[in-house]
Structure formats: C-alpha cells, structure tokens
Design an enzyme around this catalytic site. Sequence first.
Site, mmCIF file in Angstrom:
data_model
loop_
_atom_site.group_PDB
_atom_site.id
_atom_site.type_symbol
_atom_site.label_atom_id
_atom_site.label_comp_id
_atom_site.label_asym_id
_atom_site.label_seq_id
_atom_site.Cartn_x
_atom_site.Cartn_y
_atom_site.Cartn_z
ATOM 1 N N ASP A 161 -43.312 12.722 4.860
ATOM 2 C CA ASP A 161 -44.019 12.901 3.512
ATOM 3 C C ASP A 161 -44.855 14.306 4.306
ATOM 4 O OD1 ASP A 161 -46.246 12.436 1.819
ATOM 5 O OD2 ASP A 161 -45.235 10.650 1.287
ATOM 6 N N HIS A 192 -51.401 12.807 0.573
ATOM 7 C CA HIS A 192 -50.394 11.899 0.125
ATOM 8 C C HIS A 192 -49.702 11.069 0.991
ATOM 9 C CE1 HIS A 192 -46.199 10.903 -1.693
ATOM 10 N NE2 HIS A 192 -46.738 11.319 -2.874
ATOM 11 N N SER A 346 -44.421 6.836 -6.011
ATOM 12 C CA SER A 346 -44.731 7.359 -4.524
ATOM 13 C C SER A 346 -45.411 6.217 -4.049
ATOM 14 C CB SER A 346 -45.582 8.514 -4.317
ATOM 15 O OG SER A 346 -44.677 9.854 -4.233
#
EC number: 3.4.21.-
Length: 400
Positions: A161, A192, A346
Amino acid sequence: MGFITKAIPLALAAASVINGAEIMETRAGVQTLADKYIVVMNDGMTDKDFDSHRSWVNRTHRRRLIRRGAKAMGGMKHTYRFPTGLKGYSGHFDEQMINEISKRADVKYIERDARVQINAIEQQDNVPSWGLARVGSKEPGGTTYYYDGTAGEGSTAYVIDTGTDIQHEEFEGRATWGANFVDDMDMDCNGHGTHVSGTIGGKTFGVAKKSNVVAVKVLDCNGSGSNSGVIMGMEWATKDAQQKGADKAVANMSLGGAFSQASNDAAAAIAKGGVFLAVAAGNDNVDAADSSPASEPSICTVAASTEQDSKADFSNFGQVVDVYAPGDSITSAKPGGGSQVLSGTSMATPHVAGLGAYLIGLGKGGGPGLCDTIKQTAIDVIQNPGASTTSKLINNGSGM
C-alpha cells in the site's frame, strides 16, 4: 473511495502481437507510462536461461544507444523472480527495442506499464465504527466485537500500500517496515496504508489484534504508483513470507486498476507461494472481472457492504467476488496517531485479510485455502449484491 485505481471504465485488455510476442494493450482512459514496459517470460524458464536473456537485453540496449544513436532510454530497471517460478522484468525501452524483445521465443508477453492511483477518499469525522462488531456477530446492529483471545497471534500481514505508520500506538510495536519501491521516504505520507493496517492488526480497530504487520510501500504520498512497482512489492512480500513461513502469512492489496495480465500473474504467484491474498474488488460499481488483480481467480476478492447489510453503492461486483465485508464509513488508524473514517473496498479488504490472520491464530491453517474457509463461515445476508454475485458476508465464527 479508498480503492486505488486509475482506469475508468475498466475493461478486459485487448491484445496485439508484434512479431510473435503478445502485447497486452490497455483501454482508452488508462494512464500508461511512456516507453515503459513489463516483460513476462515463458513458464518454466530456468534461472540460467533468464540470466542469459537479461544479458542479451542489456547488450542489445547498449548497442542501440551507442552505435545507432537511439533515443536515450533507461533500459532494464528491475527483474522479477518469484519463488513460484514467475520471471520477468520492467524497463524503459523504445519501440524498436521492444520489437527486438518481442522476437524472442522465450518471451510470453509484453505489457505496457500503467499508473495506479488512489481515488478520492470519503471522510466523515466522529462516526463510530461498526465493521468489527459485524464481523463477530450473525446479526446487524451490534456494538460488541466477539473474538477468540488468540486474535491472530503468530501471524504476519503484509500490507502492500502507501506504507504504514509503524509507530502508531494501535500496533503496540508489532508493526515493522518491510520495503519501499516508490520513493525514498519510509513513512505513510498518505494515510491509506495505515488505515488498512489498523483494520487488520490494530489493538482497537483490528480483526486480528495480535497479528504482526509489515509495511510494503508501492504508492507515494499522492497514492500514485505503477503496475511494475506494485509487482516489485508483491515479489518482495512473497519471498519474505516464504523465508519466515508462508503458512503464517497473509497479504492485503487494497489497490488495483484496469485488467493487467502481469498483475494477475503476480497475484497468482503469491497464492501459489502459499500466502493468503485478499484484494479489493474496486469502487466503480462495475463487474470486477474487468479489473486487476481482483479478477485473478486464485486469490480472495472482496466487495464492500454497508451497515444495513447491502452492497455499498460504489462497490464492484460479479462472479469473481468471493465475499463481502464491511467497507462503508470504517474507522481505523491514521498517521501520527488517532483515527479517521474512510469508505471503499479498500476498507473492506483488510477485514478479510485480518480474518485470515485471525484464523491462522486459531490453527485453521494458512495459504490460499483460507478463502474457502472464510466463505464457509460467511453468512448469507447481503441484499442486492449485484448480478451473478455472492451474498455472503464474512463472519469470524464466534457463534454470537
């Protein structure tokens, strides 16, 4: 949304052939990287033959630069050697050099490298999380997470990621930095990846609260990267997991884009290497069969559900989806401390990766077979899941 993508709309790649080797074309709307390619070798190629091919590429590239005055290109940048046999390389080549490579009988296909990027992320402050309670309960609306005290102890989660804030209090020293394939900053400057990691192994937000987390950075501060860089991270995670025990490892990829055979092949190599891999289905409300690596059948593809047990309006769907997981307004860790609320497939995917780690802690075995185990304990509750899509929502089997 939290899903990382650039291709709108997504579609199966068309293919062309240049003098023998197949060139996997991306559709209009996909941001390809100028003169950058991923070359995948034939199945079963030996290390010796691969080294010979690489030497030929380097010699031919140098000869073109020196003798022919060819346009300056960087040449071969990175080689891929997955433990399961997948071999290839990425690089910066002009059309004439790619034409030369395509003539080689040992080349399986060539794919143009493409950009991957995070879409806009929804954020809503001060909203309580509900996803954990849903994973541990057979009924919606709960406020308590029921789980076994093993909580994923002994398992390791590779988060491919934007990086992870490994110093965040949520991880209690269980998070480590693994590798960086996108920039020179070993930190999560986007947020994120830390959110994803918190859902997997955070002490408050995590499904597997005692699991170890390894940060594998393939996307920069803007959430931007390339297919070739992502594959580098996938290769590293596979090798590291095999060294430490693949049967105790899970991997999470809350990212994707338009169909990429190279991306799918790399995902399949992770699964073949014995690592359970959870991948986001995507946020475009289309069939996930048209995106990668979500369309790879040997991995666990995850769609997003709401608190009301319905398909999130943004979530992709289709036969390639294995399970649904909570993905709307999910609270988890943010870099620098504290938490934030994000939505997307996600956010759904780390619930599944975390559940995989949780089941490893329970002694349920590891590897890609965990996806079948997760589907067996899932509950049939999702309303309007989408055409030809499962209605199964993950559950940890606590019996509550």
